[in-house]
Design a protein around this motif. Structure first.
Motif, short mmCIF file in Angstrom:
data_model
loop_
_atom_site.label_atom_id
_atom_site.label_comp_id
_atom_site.label_asym_id
_atom_site.label_seq_id
_atom_site.Cartn_x
_atom_site.Cartn_y
_atom_site.Cartn_z
N GLN A 208 0.83 -1.20 0.00
CA GLN A 208 0.00 0.00 0.00
C GLN A 208 0.87 1.26 0.00
O GLN A 208 0.58 2.22 -0.70
CB GLN A 208 -0.91 -0.01 1.22
N LYS A 209 1.92 1.20 0.81
CA LYS A 209 2.81 2.36 0.91
C LYS A 209 3.40 2.68 -0.46
O LYS A 209 3.45 3.84 -0.88
CB LYS A 209 3.92 2.06 1.92
N GLU A 210 3.81 1.62 -1.16
CA GLU A 210 4.37 1.81 -2.50
C GLU A 210 3.34 2.41 -3.44
O GLU A 210 3.62 3.32 -4.21
CB GLU A 210 4.89 0.48 -3.06
N ARG A 211 2.12 1.87 -3.33
CA ARG A 211 1.02 2.36 -4.18
C ARG A 211 0.78 3.84 -3.91
O ARG A 211 0.60 4.64 -4.83
CB ARG A 211 -0.24 1.56 -3.88
N LEU A 212 0.80 4.18 -2.66
CA LEU A 212 0.55 5.56 -2.27
C LEU A 212 1.64 6.49 -2.81
O LEU A 212 1.34 7.58 -3.31
CB LEU A 212 0.46 5.68 -0.75
N SER A 213 2.89 6.05 -2.72
CA SER A 213 4.00 6.87 -3.21
C SER A 213 3.86 7.10 -4.70
O SER A 213 4.02 8.22 -5.19
CB SER A 213 5.34 6.18 -2.92
N GLU A 214 3.50 6.03 -5.41
CA GLU A 214 3.30 6.17 -6.86
C GLU A 214 2.20 7.18 -7.16
O GLU A 214 2.34 8.04 -8.02
CB GLU A 214 2.92 4.83 -7.47
N LEU A 215 1.10 7.03 -6.43
CA LEU A 215 -0.03 7.94 -6.65
C LEU A 215 0.37 9.39 -6.37
O LEU A 215 0.00 10.30 -7.10
CB LEU A 215 -1.21 7.54 -5.76
N LYS A 216 1.13 9.57 -5.30
CA LYS A 216 1.56 10.92 -4.95
C LYS A 216 2.42 11.53 -6.05
O LYS A 216 2.25 12.69 -6.42
CB LYS A 216 2.35 10.91 -3.63
N ASP A 217 3.30 10.71 -6.61
CA ASP A 217 4.14 11.18 -7.72
C ASP A 217 3.27 11.59 -8.90
O ASP A 217 3.46 12.65 -9.50
CB ASP A 217 5.12 10.08 -8.16
N GLU A 218 2.30 10.74 -9.20
CA GLU A 218 1.40 11.04 -10.32
C GLU A 218 0.65 12.35 -10.09
O GLU A 218 0.52 13.18 -10.99
CB GLU A 218 0.36 9.93 -10.50
N ILE A 219 0.17 12.51 -8.87
CA ILE A 219 -0.60 13.71 -8.55
C ILE A 219 0.28 14.96 -8.65
O ILE A 219 -0.13 15.98 -9.20
CB ILE A 219 -1.25 13.57 -7.15
N ASN A 220 1.49 14.84 -8.15
CA ASN A 220 2.41 15.98 -8.24
C ASN A 220 2.66 16.35 -9.70
O ASN A 220 2.69 17.54 -10.05
CB ASN A 220 3.73 15.66 -7.54
N LEU A 221 2.79 15.32 -10.52
CA LEU A 221 2.99 15.54 -11.96
C LEU A 221 1.78 16.28 -12.55
O LEU A 221 1.92 17.25 -13.30
CB LEU A 221 3.17 14.18 -12.65
N MET A 222 0.59 15.80 -12.17
CA MET A 222 -0.64 16.42 -12.67
C MET A 222 -0.72 17.88 -12.24
O MET A 222 -1.13 18.75 -13.00
CB MET A 222 -1.87 15.67 -12.16
N ARG A 223 -0.32 18.13 -11.00
CA ARG A 223 -0.36 19.51 -10.48
C ARG A 223 0.55 20.41 -11.31
O ARG A 223 0.19 21.53 -11.63
CB ARG A 223 0.09 19.53 -9.02
N LYS A 224 1.73 19.87 -11.65
CA LYS A 224 2.67 20.67 -12.44
C LYS A 224 2.08 21.02 -13.80
O LYS A 224 2.18 22.14 -14.28
CB LYS A 224 4.00 19.90 -12.61
N VAL A 225 1.44 19.99 -14.41
CA VAL A 225 0.79 20.23 -15.70
C VAL A 225 -0.26 21.33 -15.55
O VAL A 225 -0.32 22.28 -16.33
CB VAL A 225 0.16 18.93 -16.24
N ASP A 226 -1.04 21.21 -14.49
CA ASP A 226 -2.08 22.21 -14.23
C ASP A 226 -1.47 23.60 -14.06
O ASP A 226 -1.98 24.58 -14.61
CB ASP A 226 -2.84 21.86 -12.94
N ASP A 227 -0.40 23.67 -13.31
CA ASP A 227 0.23 24.97 -13.07
C ASP A 227 0.67 25.62 -14.37
O ASP A 227 0.60 26.84 -14.53
CB ASP A 227 1.45 24.80 -12.14
N ASN A 228 1.13 24.79 -15.31
CA ASN A 228 1.57 25.32 -16.60
C ASN A 228 0.40 25.79 -17.45
O ASN A 228 0.53 26.70 -18.26
CB ASN A 228 2.35 24.25 -17.37
N GLU A 229 -0.74 25.16 -17.23
CA GLU A 229 -1.91 25.47 -18.07
C GLU A 229 -2.64 26.73 -17.65
O GLU A 229 -3.27 27.39 -18.47
CB GLU A 229 -2.87 24.30 -18.10
N TYR A 230 -2.60 27.04 -16.36
CA TYR A 230 -3.39 28.20 -15.90
C TYR A 230 -2.49 29.38 -15.50
O TYR A 230 -1.41 29.19 -14.98
CB TYR A 230 -4.28 27.78 -14.72
#
Lengths: 230, 230
Positions: A208-230
């Motif tokens: 679960q911990k590994e899954r969570l870390s992966e998800l967090k990385d993905e979310i951070n990536l998504m946030r960066k994309v969002d930051d670039n878009e707005y």
């Protein structure tokens, strides 16, 4: 868990509790939870009004746990509420939290407009919502267990972790809290690693911990994309 | 009423039925209804499964009658449903009608978004809606009794008539049917006019008939106005 953790009372209403594999599974899970008190409703415990009121007073989170029978909590739960709650005192439980662990024989998809049940779980469980309103309890999101008997071993491991977290963590919870919880849990049980049941849980947490870390990385990536878009 | 009228089973769930003035009032009313069968749930009747199933089979309209306790039907009703209904037969009651007579201690206005209860009766009673769906029963609009103990004598007379009509007439009903029903009722009880309780009802019907005629005249007048406008 932590000795100073949240004190939780689990009120279990099931007409044939010994024959319920779901309830027996949850009972074993709750036994791992040092701060959880397990109260099974039956003809005997139903009438221990003073004791039951003391249990409600001395716990911070109250979980009503039951299968949905004919689209409602079982009769014994309502009978217990009638005997235990006090019509003339609306504040004695004020500020506590109220949770619901409900298991259903169908997929939750059936519980919607146009589904085979046609009513949402939120609607079917609304008497408990009113109860929480009336007593000044904070209702936390319900926890639903679907078709337990058909669940794979992997699904049950996940369920065990989610359930233990539902008993103890802030609700709704978040990745951060779940991860912290897992780490603490790992530390505490390392001493008991010879127990195969504990080992199973240990593995689940690591996954679960590994899954969570992966998800967090993905979310951070998504946030960066969002930051670039707005 | 008519010997050939609708056969109705009234299933009464109340934890202290003898002390309930509402239920005693409704019981006396139902006794005037030749085709209504009164079934009080208690530890004894609860377990008469064969008999209870036969009652369900032999009546065309089934009324679940109870006070709302902690925002739900009482536990004994759900226990009765669990024992009496059959999970493996979804068609045995198909085509029958299901009604609800619910009494509440507050005004129904409390049962809405922003009201002191905050949930509608339709939401709180939704388990019975799902039950009707599942068994192929036609759910008729629920019948609500508000604050019975504070009702005036006039309000209770009105309640008595409305209740008797709920047990027997098509639901939802209309002026025409209510009026026809009242006339038949008057004819049938004329022979029993020496009974003071009957006399009271007689007077109520006469008043009601007059009220209905007035309303019909008003509606006809409104219709004419409408016809002129469009």
């Amino acid at each position: 868990m932590e000795v100073a953790g949240l004190k939780t009372l689990v009120v279990v209403a099931h007409p044939e509790i010994k024959d319920s594999s779901t309830q027996q599974f949850l009972k074993e899970a709750a036994e791992l939870q040092q701060n959880a008190t397990w109260l099974e409703l039956n003809n005997e415990t139903l009438n221990e009004v003073t004791k039951n009121r003391e249990l409600l007073r001395s716990n911070q989170r109250i979980i009503l746990q039951f299968p949905l029978l004919w689209y409602s909590a079982p009769g014994i739960l309502f009978e217990w509420l009638r005997l235990t709650l006090q019509q003339d005192d609306k504040v004695w439980l004020s500020g506590k939290e109220l949770g619901i662990v409900v298991n259903i024989g169908q997929s939750e998809e059936a519980y919607r407009l146009g589904g085979s049940v046609g009513y949402s779980l939120s609607s079917l469980l609304s008497p408990i919502g009113s109860l929480a309103n009336n007593l000044g309890l904070r209702l936390i999101p319900y926890f639903v267990i679907e078709k337990f008997v058909y669940q794979t071993e992997a699904a049950r491991k996940r369920l065990l972790v989610d359930y233990l977290q539902y008993l103890e963590l802030n609700q709704p919870t978040n990745f951060e809290e779940r991860q912290d919880w897992a780490i603490k849990f790992l530390k505490e049980i390392r001493a008991k690693e010879d127990n195969p049941k504990i080992k199973l849980i240990l593995n689940t947490f690591i996954e679960q911990k590994e899954r969570l870390s992966e998800l967090k990385d993905e979310i951070n990536l998504m946030r960066k994309v969002d930051d670039n878009e707005y």
